[in-house]
Design a protein around this motif. Sequence first.
Motif, PDB file in Angstrom:
ATOM      1  N   GLU A 128       0.831  -1.204   0.000  1.00  0.00           N
ATOM      2  CA  GLU A 128       0.000   0.000   0.000  1.00  0.00           C
ATOM      3  C   GLU A 128       0.867   1.257   0.000  1.00  0.00           C
ATOM      4  OE1 GLU A 128      -3.782   2.012   2.365  1.00  0.00           O
ATOM      5  OE2 GLU A 128      -2.790   0.237   3.189  1.00  0.00           O
ATOM      6  N   GLN A 132       0.782   4.125  -2.913  1.00  0.00           N
ATOM      7  CA  GLN A 132       0.480   5.516  -2.572  1.00  0.00           C
ATOM      8  C   GLN A 132       1.636   6.437  -2.955  1.00  0.00           C
ATOM      9  OE1 GLN A 132      -2.288   6.742  -1.885  1.00  0.00           O
ATOM     10  NE2 GLN A 132      -3.541   5.117  -0.997  1.00  0.00           N
ATOM     11  N   TYR A 160      -7.167  -2.841  -2.777  1.00  0.00           N
ATOM     12  CA  TYR A 160      -8.122  -2.646  -1.686  1.00  0.00           C
ATOM     13  C   TYR A 160      -9.229  -3.697  -1.716  1.00  0.00           C
ATOM     14  CZ  TYR A 160      -6.051   1.839  -0.371  1.00  0.00           C
ATOM     15  OH  TYR A 160      -5.201   2.818   0.073  1.00  0.00           O
ATOM     16  N   LYS A 165     -11.517  -3.858   1.570  1.00  0.00           N
ATOM     17  CA  LYS A 165     -11.787  -2.453   1.874  1.00  0.00           C
ATOM     18  C   LYS A 165     -12.651  -1.894   0.751  1.00  0.00           C
ATOM     19  CE  LYS A 165      -7.525  -1.746   4.529  1.00  0.00           C
ATOM     20  NZ  LYS A 165      -6.279  -0.926   4.673  1.00  0.00           N
ATOM     21  N   GLU A 168     -12.700   2.050  -0.161  1.00  0.00           N
ATOM     22  CA  GLU A 168     -11.456   2.486  -0.798  1.00  0.00           C
ATOM     23  C   GLU A 168     -11.341   1.918  -2.212  1.00  0.00           C
ATOM     24  OE1 GLU A 168     -11.799   1.239   2.176  1.00  0.00           O
ATOM     25  OE2 GLU A 168     -10.521   2.257   3.665  1.00  0.00           O
ATOM     26  N   SER A 169     -11.757   0.654  -2.371  1.00  0.00           N
ATOM     27  CA  SER A 169     -11.693   0.029  -3.686  1.00  0.00           C
ATOM     28  C   SER A 169     -12.614   0.732  -4.678  1.00  0.00           C
ATOM     29  CB  SER A 169     -12.077  -1.451  -3.579  1.00  0.00           C
ATOM     30  OG  SER A 169     -12.068  -2.066  -4.851  1.00  0.00           O
TER      31      SER A 169
END
Length: 346
Positions: A128, A132, A160, A165, A168-169
Amino acid sequence: MKSAWTFSFFLGLFAWAYIPTAFAQETSSNLTRCENSFGKEPVGTTVEICRLELTGPVTQAKRVKILETLGKAYLAQNEADLAISTWNEASQYSPLSREDQVAAEAWTRLQVLIGQTYAQADQTERAEAHFQKTLSTVEQSIGRYSLPAGMVQDALGTYYALQSKAAESEAAFKRSRIVYEIRLGKTNARTLETRMNHAVGLLDMEKEQEALESFQVLAEIINATPNYKNEPIRAEILTFLGTLQMRGDQLQEAAKNYQTAFEVRQAAFGPNDIRTSQSLNNLGVVLYRAGDLKRAEVALSRAYIIRADALGNEDPLTLSTQKNLQAVIAAQNAAKTGLSGSAKRN
């Protein structure tokens, strides 16, 4: 029988059976010898071809492609650290700049591969953080609505989803789709691919009905577009749809989609490619379940030969197809025994 197929896009990305559609559109004449070898010859042979090709005179763009493929070959040999170092080396030859869109996308693709490799190795925090950081670098260098930004958002959406998640996905896939629709249009292959990845993400989050509806819409779009008749993305979409249909016991519909996917891959990649063998294996499985044992044997026999020649007899994909074929032969023998017994009783 168990099909050698998984819903997870990460696993599919690195399996021999799958190469991301948006990056597989070049004809074999435009590919390096290294790229042409990948998926068609044993992985060890591909590694040697790639290494040898790097010793000769190649352009910077070709060097990046060779190193990218070499990294994938290392990963196929379970050498993740070597794959990552190779992709980092390739990134040095592919600058992230507004002036060179091809190089910018190549750099981003390499960074996405690194993040996906961390995720595959269950290094989730590292994965992650890498995604990012890559996204931040891309957005600061060439913009939030650049194609490379869309590529990273697409990868984040999948990441995600695999982490369950959902919010977020959904947000990441939405941003990716917006970028592609703005830049390329709603029916562009890369736009359809990010929609396909979103549908796969829904499967990873066990939202099967939503995924099925998404694949049905995508299949309608791509089947109605002549330009996609023999494009790999059509085979990918129909493969996912066929598998969902098989899970729902819609065996005839599944067989039809698997057959079409096989025809597309055979036209796109050739009759002896690993990706073609995936469709043959899937087709054999659904024909077995439908009771068409003769056609199932033909499909699985062809898949087995392709995989044994390219990957070796002990590769998991080869062994999976072998087990499928053994189940078909056992069913044929059982049917013959039953018919013989019936004749004697009469």
